[in-house]
Write a protein that holds these residues in place. Structure first.
Motif, PDB file in Angstrom:
ATOM      1  N   THR A  23       0.834  -1.196   0.000  1.00 27.43           N
ATOM      2  CA  THR A  23       0.000   0.000   0.000  1.00 27.43           C
ATOM      3  C   THR A  23       0.872   1.250   0.000  1.00 27.43           C
ATOM      4  O   THR A  23       2.006   1.238   0.517  1.00 27.43           O
ATOM      5  CB  THR A  23      -0.940   0.029   1.222  1.00 27.43           C
ATOM      6  OG1 THR A  23      -1.698   1.236   1.195  1.00 27.43           O
ATOM      7  CG2 THR A  23      -0.167  -0.039   2.522  1.00 27.43           C
ATOM      8  N   LEU A  24       0.372   2.296  -0.606  1.00 32.26           N
ATOM      9  CA  LEU A  24       1.008   3.600  -0.506  1.00 32.26           C
ATOM     10  C   LEU A  24       0.882   4.108   0.927  1.00 32.26           C
ATOM     11  O   LEU A  24      -0.088   3.792   1.633  1.00 32.26           O
ATOM     12  CB  LEU A  24       0.336   4.597  -1.446  1.00 32.26           C
ATOM     13  CG  LEU A  24       0.658   4.494  -2.937  1.00 32.26           C
ATOM     14  CD1 LEU A  24      -0.417   5.215  -3.756  1.00 32.26           C
ATOM     15  CD2 LEU A  24       2.025   5.101  -3.233  1.00 32.26           C
ATOM     16  N   ASP A  25       1.820   4.913   1.363  1.00 34.84           N
ATOM     17  CA  ASP A  25       1.741   5.526   2.682  1.00 34.84           C
ATOM     18  C   ASP A  25       0.932   6.817   2.545  1.00 34.84           C
ATOM     19  O   ASP A  25       1.465   7.917   2.429  1.00 34.84           O
ATOM     20  CB  ASP A  25       3.144   5.826   3.218  1.00 34.84           C
ATOM     21  CG  ASP A  25       3.123   6.248   4.680  1.00 34.84           C
ATOM     22  OD1 ASP A  25       2.003   6.431   5.220  1.00 34.84           O
ATOM     23  OD2 ASP A  25       4.199   6.416   5.276  1.00 34.84           O
ATOM     24  N   TRP A  26      -0.383   6.648   2.530  1.00 34.51           N
ATOM     25  CA  TRP A  26      -1.267   7.773   2.240  1.00 34.51           C
ATOM     26  C   TRP A  26      -1.111   8.913   3.239  1.00 34.51           C
ATOM     27  O   TRP A  26      -1.302  10.088   2.891  1.00 34.51           O
ATOM     28  CB  TRP A  26      -2.719   7.296   2.213  1.00 34.51           C
ATOM     29  CG  TRP A  26      -3.013   6.392   1.059  1.00 34.51           C
ATOM     30  CD1 TRP A  26      -3.113   5.033   1.082  1.00 34.51           C
ATOM     31  CD2 TRP A  26      -3.225   6.784  -0.298  1.00 34.51           C
ATOM     32  NE1 TRP A  26      -3.373   4.544  -0.170  1.00 34.51           N
ATOM     33  CE2 TRP A  26      -3.453   5.603  -1.049  1.00 34.51           C
ATOM     34  CE3 TRP A  26      -3.248   8.000  -0.962  1.00 34.51           C
ATOM     35  CZ2 TRP A  26      -3.704   5.614  -2.407  1.00 34.51           C
ATOM     36  CZ3 TRP A  26      -3.501   8.022  -2.315  1.00 34.51           C
ATOM     37  CH2 TRP A  26      -3.720   6.845  -3.027  1.00 34.51           C
ATOM     38  N   ASP A  27      -0.774   8.591   4.494  1.00 32.37           N
ATOM     39  CA  ASP A  27      -0.685   9.635   5.517  1.00 32.37           C
ATOM     40  C   ASP A  27       0.463  10.607   5.263  1.00 32.37           C
ATOM     41  O   ASP A  27       0.427  11.746   5.737  1.00 32.37           O
ATOM     42  CB  ASP A  27      -0.512   8.987   6.906  1.00 32.37           C
ATOM     43  CG  ASP A  27      -1.751   8.210   7.331  1.00 32.37           C
ATOM     44  OD1 ASP A  27      -2.853   8.558   6.837  1.00 32.37           O
ATOM     45  OD2 ASP A  27      -1.617   7.270   8.133  1.00 32.37           O
ATOM     46  N   THR A  28       1.480  10.164   4.530  1.00 31.99           N
ATOM     47  CA  THR A  28       2.628  11.048   4.285  1.00 31.99           C
ATOM     48  C   THR A  28       2.518  11.789   2.954  1.00 31.99           C
ATOM     49  O   THR A  28       3.352  12.651   2.669  1.00 31.99           O
ATOM     50  CB  THR A  28       3.935  10.236   4.288  1.00 31.99           C
ATOM     51  OG1 THR A  28       3.909   9.290   3.198  1.00 31.99           O
ATOM     52  CG2 THR A  28       4.101   9.484   5.611  1.00 31.99           C
ATOM     53  N   LEU A  29       1.510  11.456   2.139  1.00 32.52           N
ATOM     54  CA  LEU A  29       1.359  12.108   0.839  1.00 32.52           C
ATOM     55  C   LEU A  29       0.590  13.423   0.986  1.00 32.52           C
ATOM     56  O   LEU A  29      -0.243  13.560   1.881  1.00 32.52           O
ATOM     57  CB  LEU A  29       0.613  11.181  -0.128  1.00 32.52           C
ATOM     58  CG  LEU A  29       1.335   9.896  -0.530  1.00 32.52           C
ATOM     59  CD1 LEU A  29       0.412   9.027  -1.379  1.00 32.52           C
ATOM     60  CD2 LEU A  29       2.614  10.196  -1.287  1.00 32.52           C
ATOM     61  N   PRO A  30       0.852  14.389   0.107  1.00 30.07           N
ATOM     62  CA  PRO A  30       0.084  15.644   0.142  1.00 30.07           C
ATOM     63  C   PRO A  30      -1.407  15.363  -0.017  1.00 30.07           C
ATOM     64  O   PRO A  30      -1.815  14.416  -0.688  1.00 30.07           O
ATOM     65  CB  PRO A  30       0.634  16.431  -1.054  1.00 30.07           C
ATOM     66  CG  PRO A  30       1.983  15.848  -1.312  1.00 30.07           C
ATOM     67  CD  PRO A  30       1.892  14.409  -0.933  1.00 30.07           C
ATOM     68  N   ALA A  31      -2.227  16.207   0.593  1.00 29.26           N
ATOM     69  CA  ALA A  31      -3.673  15.990   0.583  1.00 29.26           C
ATOM     70  C   ALA A  31      -4.233  15.935  -0.822  1.00 29.26           C
ATOM     71  O   ALA A  31      -5.143  15.139  -1.113  1.00 29.26           O
ATOM     72  CB  ALA A  31      -4.365  17.093   1.388  1.00 29.26           C
ATOM     73  N   ALA A  32      -3.710  16.750  -1.743  1.00 30.21           N
ATOM     74  CA  ALA A  32      -4.244  16.808  -3.108  1.00 30.21           C
ATOM     75  C   ALA A  32      -3.984  15.525  -3.889  1.00 30.21           C
ATOM     76  O   ALA A  32      -4.591  15.315  -4.939  1.00 30.21           O
ATOM     77  CB  ALA A  32      -3.654  17.999  -3.860  1.00 30.21           C
ATOM     78  N   VAL A  33      -3.092  14.654  -3.390  1.00 27.80           N
ATOM     79  CA  VAL A  33      -2.824  13.378  -4.063  1.00 27.80           C
ATOM     80  C   VAL A  33      -3.931  12.378  -3.766  1.00 27.80           C
ATOM     81  O   VAL A  33      -4.262  11.534  -4.596  1.00 27.80           O
ATOM     82  CB  VAL A  33      -1.456  12.808  -3.610  1.00 27.80           C
ATOM     83  CG1 VAL A  33      -1.264  11.386  -4.151  1.00 27.80           C
ATOM     84  CG2 VAL A  33      -0.331  13.703  -4.092  1.00 27.80           C
ATOM     85  N   SER A  34      -4.532  12.474  -2.610  1.00 28.89           N
ATOM     86  CA  SER A  34      -5.504  11.477  -2.169  1.00 28.89           C
ATOM     87  C   SER A  34      -6.852  11.672  -2.841  1.00 28.89           C
ATOM     88  O   SER A  34      -7.322  12.799  -3.020  1.00 28.89           O
ATOM     89  CB  SER A  34      -5.682  11.563  -0.648  1.00 28.89           C
ATOM     90  OG  SER A  34      -6.730  10.724  -0.227  1.00 28.89           O
ATOM     91  N   PRO A  35      -7.512  10.569  -3.209  1.00 28.44           N
ATOM     92  CA  PRO A  35      -8.875  10.682  -3.771  1.00 28.44           C
ATOM     93  C   PRO A  35      -9.875  11.229  -2.762  1.00 28.44           C
ATOM     94  O   PRO A  35     -10.967  11.637  -3.142  1.00 28.44           O
ATOM     95  CB  PRO A  35      -9.206   9.238  -4.162  1.00 28.44           C
ATOM     96  CG  PRO A  35      -8.304   8.385  -3.346  1.00 28.44           C
ATOM     97  CD  PRO A  35      -7.044   9.180  -3.164  1.00 28.44           C
ATOM     98  N   LYS A  36      -9.504  11.270  -1.458  1.00 27.67           N
ATOM     99  CA  LYS A  36     -10.396  11.840  -0.458  1.00 27.67           C
ATOM    100  C   LYS A  36     -10.624  13.324  -0.695  1.00 27.67           C
ATOM    101  O   LYS A  36     -11.572  13.908  -0.182  1.00 27.67           O
ATOM    102  CB  LYS A  36      -9.824  11.631   0.937  1.00 27.67           C
ATOM    103  CG  LYS A  36      -9.848  10.178   1.394  1.00 27.67           C
ATOM    104  CD  LYS A  36      -9.326  10.027   2.808  1.00 27.67           C
ATOM    105  CE  LYS A  36      -9.398   8.567   3.258  1.00 27.67           C
ATOM    106  NZ  LYS A  36      -8.884   8.390   4.639  1.00 27.67           N
TER     107      LYS A  36
END
Length: 576
Positions: A397-410
């Motif tokens: 899995t990607l480490d979603w918590d460390t990615l910039p917010a604009a990267v996340s589909p959320k």
């Protein structure tokens, strides 16, 4: 000037140039685009005519509509890199990372920009039709878009190349267009208009066919007389041209007669075509006019006996000349209208094409019979079944918590459950791509939607060029906004049908599935969903075999967890 807006973004319009004939520029896609620019009086684009190869034959060009429009001549080698990957026509925003390609997409954009530049030109925006959907559906899924955008222009161009030493074959696309003009018109206020037509027919003392609509051009723009006058124009013409003129007749306050109110829908007369899509002048007419003009010129000059086969097209051709500004725009583009002899139109409407009637499965019948089953049975009898490869790393899995917010589909407008499933899908796709990608690779996200896959890949693979290709403009605009927030410089956005992308690439994410393979949504009945899944597997097997024939080692892998998406297959191909 009041109401005029200055374009905030400089845009360049690139058009193919192959040759010029009697003042008109070919290919027809270019002639159509120049005609629309003239019709809209649009000066917001810098226009480039792109010559084949390294040719710079500027002296060959005559009568190019250049009034208020800056037109330059360039060779194909001078195109921006993003445009070199697309079929023309194409429009590029500065900086060169957002491109719109393909005739329908470009023409719709020209209309939108023309209206933005001068919002008082509401009639320009009305070219997009009811709910602004004219030629919006891509040619892969809309027979009408394909006919107007691709089939008719290409068929007419090929027809014009005929030597005519032998009797030529009339293009099937033109015959199909003539047939479509004979079909009943369906519009959003269909019932009301058909009841008005019934009243008009009764008052005029004519039968329900009314077909002999007096298609002679000299009568199309005449002032209509009172109801009951047998010389009055048809209801369709009144409705159509009322939208093209400032004056509109006030609605009658009188109650309709009982025979009009009580008539069954099945007894109402059908509406006849005035323009290509029905009653109203739209972008489809703009596209077809240069094509049909050149076709009719050849017919009249060399095959005059064939003209009687196209009474509806001939009537349309004469009628369209009465639309305000059409004559002016045509003359600016080298289109010199010809006079046609009076033709007798057919006296009855053809029934709807039963071949296009929706099948049982399209009417949401969970117990549909037939469909893909006979084909699936034959394939299985031949031993053709899908073999899935094991997922190489199902827990990655990607480490979603460390990615910039604009990267996340959320960041998109979706529920938390859907956002979680989207993250799970991206985990699978990103894992496969990052394990194949090398610095300098070009990665294409076909049918990218809002760019969830492409934006993540552009962020985690900064040394690769990522290209998002999507037909829906708003989806790409949202993706670009997220990309701008992230400051990504290695991403391109192309609004186009897939077939208009001609560039090379190293890795492609292709999420389009064919008709039955698309029927896997969770809200469908279980049996229907199972058949859809089986179809999807067979389609993916076919794709895998096609890729193997082109030198790839291919695996078909299901995403983990499978619940992350009903479309949970991945095709992973590695060049051998």
């Amino acid at each position: 000037m009041k109401g005029i807006k200055k374009s905030l973004t400089e845009e360049y319009l690139y058009l193919d140039f192959s040759h010029q004939k009697e003042g008109c520029i070919f290919p027809l896609h270019t002639s159509v685009t120049l005609f629309l620019l003239s019709y809209c009086d649009c000066t917001v684009f810098k226009v480039f005519l792109v010559l084949p190869g390294e040719s710079t034959g500027i002296s060959l060009l005559k009568n190019v509509p250049s009034e208020g429009v800056e037109i330059q001549i360039i060779s194909r080698q001078e195109l921006p890199p993003i445009v070199q990957s697309c079929c023309l026509p194409a429009v590029v925003e500065r900086p060169d990372n957002f491109c719109r390609a393909g005739l329908a997409v470009v023409l719709r954009h020209i209309i939108q920009k023309s209206y933005e530049a001068d919002p008082s030109k509401k009639e320009i925006l009305e070219l997009l039709g009811f709910k602004k959907t004219c030629l919006k559906a891509c040619a892969e899924v809309s027979q009408w878009t394909r006919l107007c955008e691709l089939t008719v222009p290409l068929a007419v161009e090929n027809f014009l190349k005929e030597s005519f030493d032998q009797p030529p074959t009339i293009p099937a696309a033109v015959l199909e267009l003539e047939k479509k003009l004979s079909e009943p018109v369906r519009v959003h206020n269909d019932d009301k208009l058909r009841r008005q037509k019934l009243k008009q027919q009764k008052a005029a003392g004519v039968g329900p066919s009314l077909a002999k609509e007096k298609t002679k051009s000299k009568g199309h723009r005449q002032e209509t007389s009172e109801e009951g006058d047998s010389s009055s124009a048809s209801l369709e013409l009144k409705v159509a041209f009322s939208k093209l003129t400032i004056h509109k007749e006030p609605a009658s306050a009188n109650r309709e007669p009982s025979y009009v109110r009580k008539a069954k829908a099945s007894d109402l007369p059908p509406l006849d075509h005035v323009f290509a899509e029905g009653l109203y002048f739209t972008l489809a007419d703009i596209v077809l006019l240069p094509c049909i003009h050149h076709f009719l010129v050849i017919i009249c000059r060399k095959l005059s006996g064939k003209l009687v086969e196209f009474p509806l097209l001939a009537a349309w051709y004469q009628r369209i000349q009465e639309v305000p500004r059409v004559q002016t725009a045509a003359s600016q583009c080298g289109i010199q209208f010809i006079s046609l002899p009076e033709l007798q139109t057919t006296s009855s409407q053809q029934p709807p094409n039963l071949d296009e009637a929706p099948s049982a499965e399209e009417q949401n019948d969970p117990s549909f019979i037939g469909g893909p089953r006979p084909t699936m049975t034959k394939l299985m009898e031949k031993g053709i079944e899908v073999m899935f490869s094991p997922h190489p790393c199902p827990t990655w899995t990607l480490d979603w918590d460390t990615l910039p917010a604009a990267v996340s589909p959320k960041e998109g407008k979706m529920s938390s459950d859907r956002a979680l499933r989207k993250q799970q899908q991206l985990n699978n796709l990103v894992y496969m791509v990052t394990n194949q990608a090398k610095p300098g690779d070009r990665i294409v996200d076909f049918c990218s939607g809002g760019g969830h896959v492409g934006i993540v890949l552009a962020h985690v693979l900064p040394s690769c060029q990522v290209i998002l290709i999507e037909n829906k403009e708003l989806s790409l605009i949202r993706a670009k906004k997220r990309s701008d927030e992230l400051g990504l410089s290695n991403i391109w956005f192309i609004q186009a049908n897939m077939e208009y992308f001609t560039g090379m690439f190293n890795i492609g994410e292709h999420m389009i599935l064919c008709r039955f393979a698309d029927q896997t949504a969770v809200q469908l009945p279980p049996q229907r969903r199972l058949i859809g899944k089986q179809c999807m597997c067979l389609v993916d097997l076919d794709r895998a075999r096609a890729a193997e024939e082109h030198g790839f080692s291919v695996q078909v892998i299901s995403m983990e967890p499978e619940s992350c998406s009903p479309k949970n297959n991945m095709i992973v191909g590695v060049p051998i």
